[in-house]
Design a protein around this motif. Structure first.
Motif, PDB file in Angstrom:
ATOM      1  N   VAL A  39      -3.655  -4.286  -1.232  1.00  0.00           N
ATOM      2  CA  VAL A  39      -2.946  -5.304  -0.455  1.00  0.00           C
ATOM      3  C   VAL A  39      -1.592  -5.611  -1.081  1.00  0.00           C
ATOM      4  O   VAL A  39      -0.578  -5.721  -0.374  1.00  0.00           O
ATOM      5  CB  VAL A  39      -3.806  -6.582  -0.315  1.00  0.00           C
ATOM      6  N   VAL A  40      -1.531  -5.737  -2.397  1.00  0.00           N
ATOM      7  CA  VAL A  40      -0.269  -6.023  -3.074  1.00  0.00           C
ATOM      8  C   VAL A  40       0.724  -4.885  -2.858  1.00  0.00           C
ATOM      9  O   VAL A  40       1.897  -5.126  -2.540  1.00  0.00           O
ATOM     10  CB  VAL A  40      -0.501  -6.273  -4.584  1.00  0.00           C
ATOM     11  N   LEU A  42       0.747  -2.743  -0.385  1.00  0.00           N
ATOM     12  CA  LEU A  42       1.114  -2.742   1.023  1.00  0.00           C
ATOM     13  C   LEU A  42       2.203  -3.764   1.305  1.00  0.00           C
ATOM     14  O   LEU A  42       3.210  -3.455   1.950  1.00  0.00           O
ATOM     15  CB  LEU A  42      -0.107  -3.023   1.898  1.00  0.00           C
ATOM     16  N   VAL A  43       2.020  -4.993   0.814  1.00  0.00           N
ATOM     17  CA  VAL A  43       3.014  -6.037   1.034  1.00  0.00           C
ATOM     18  C   VAL A  43       4.331  -5.675   0.363  1.00  0.00           C
ATOM     19  O   VAL A  43       5.409  -5.843   0.951  1.00  0.00           O
ATOM     20  CB  VAL A  43       2.483  -7.402   0.526  1.00  0.00           C
ATOM     21  N   LEU A  44       4.258  -5.157  -0.843  1.00  0.00           N
ATOM     22  CA  LEU A  44       5.466  -4.746  -1.557  1.00  0.00           C
ATOM     23  C   LEU A  44       6.205  -3.648  -0.791  1.00  0.00           C
ATOM     24  O   LEU A  44       7.430  -3.696  -0.654  1.00  0.00           O
ATOM     25  CB  LEU A  44       5.105  -4.268  -2.966  1.00  0.00           C
ATOM     26  N   SER A  45       5.478  -2.697  -0.276  1.00  0.00           N
ATOM     27  CA  SER A  45       6.083  -1.615   0.500  1.00  0.00           C
ATOM     28  C   SER A  45       6.738  -2.153   1.771  1.00  0.00           C
ATOM     29  O   SER A  45       7.842  -1.739   2.130  1.00  0.00           O
ATOM     30  CB  SER A  45       5.010  -0.587   0.869  1.00  0.00           C
ATOM     31  N   LEU A  46       6.090  -3.069   2.451  1.00  0.00           N
ATOM     32  CA  LEU A  46       6.661  -3.646   3.666  1.00  0.00           C
ATOM     33  C   LEU A  46       7.936  -4.434   3.370  1.00  0.00           C
ATOM     34  O   LEU A  46       8.916  -4.349   4.116  1.00  0.00           O
ATOM     35  CB  LEU A  46       5.633  -4.537   4.363  1.00  0.00           C
ATOM     36  N   VAL A  47       7.933  -5.193   2.278  1.00  0.00           N
ATOM     37  CA  VAL A  47       9.112  -5.984   1.915  1.00  0.00           C
ATOM     38  C   VAL A  47      10.279  -5.068   1.543  1.00  0.00           C
ATOM     39  O   VAL A  47      11.415  -5.287   1.974  1.00  0.00           O
ATOM     40  CB  VAL A  47       8.782  -6.954   0.760  1.00  0.00           C
TER      41      VAL A  47
END
Length: 58
Positions: A39-40, A42-47
């Motif tokens: 999850v971390v 994924l969020v980092l990649s999206l940001v």
């Protein structure tokens, strides 16, 4: 990574059904850690992709 988390979760369920509490607890802990790392990342990649201004590949 999500696949590994699901694999360890299934191992934990099978171990719990057969009464192996220690193994089930360990597999559950590993699955939780892998899921939260997923999850971390994924969020980092999206940001990062949002900040670069690139459109995601679909």
């Amino acid at each position: 990574m999500l696949g590994w988390a699901i694999t360890f979760f299934i191992i934990a369920i099978i171990a719990a059904v057969f009464g192996f509490g220690g193994i089930a607890g360990a597999a559950t802990g590993i699955a939780q850690i892998l899921f939260f790392v997923f999850v971390v990342l994924l969020v980092l990649s999206l940001v990062v992709n949002a900040l670069k201004g690139k459109k995601p590949k679909v």
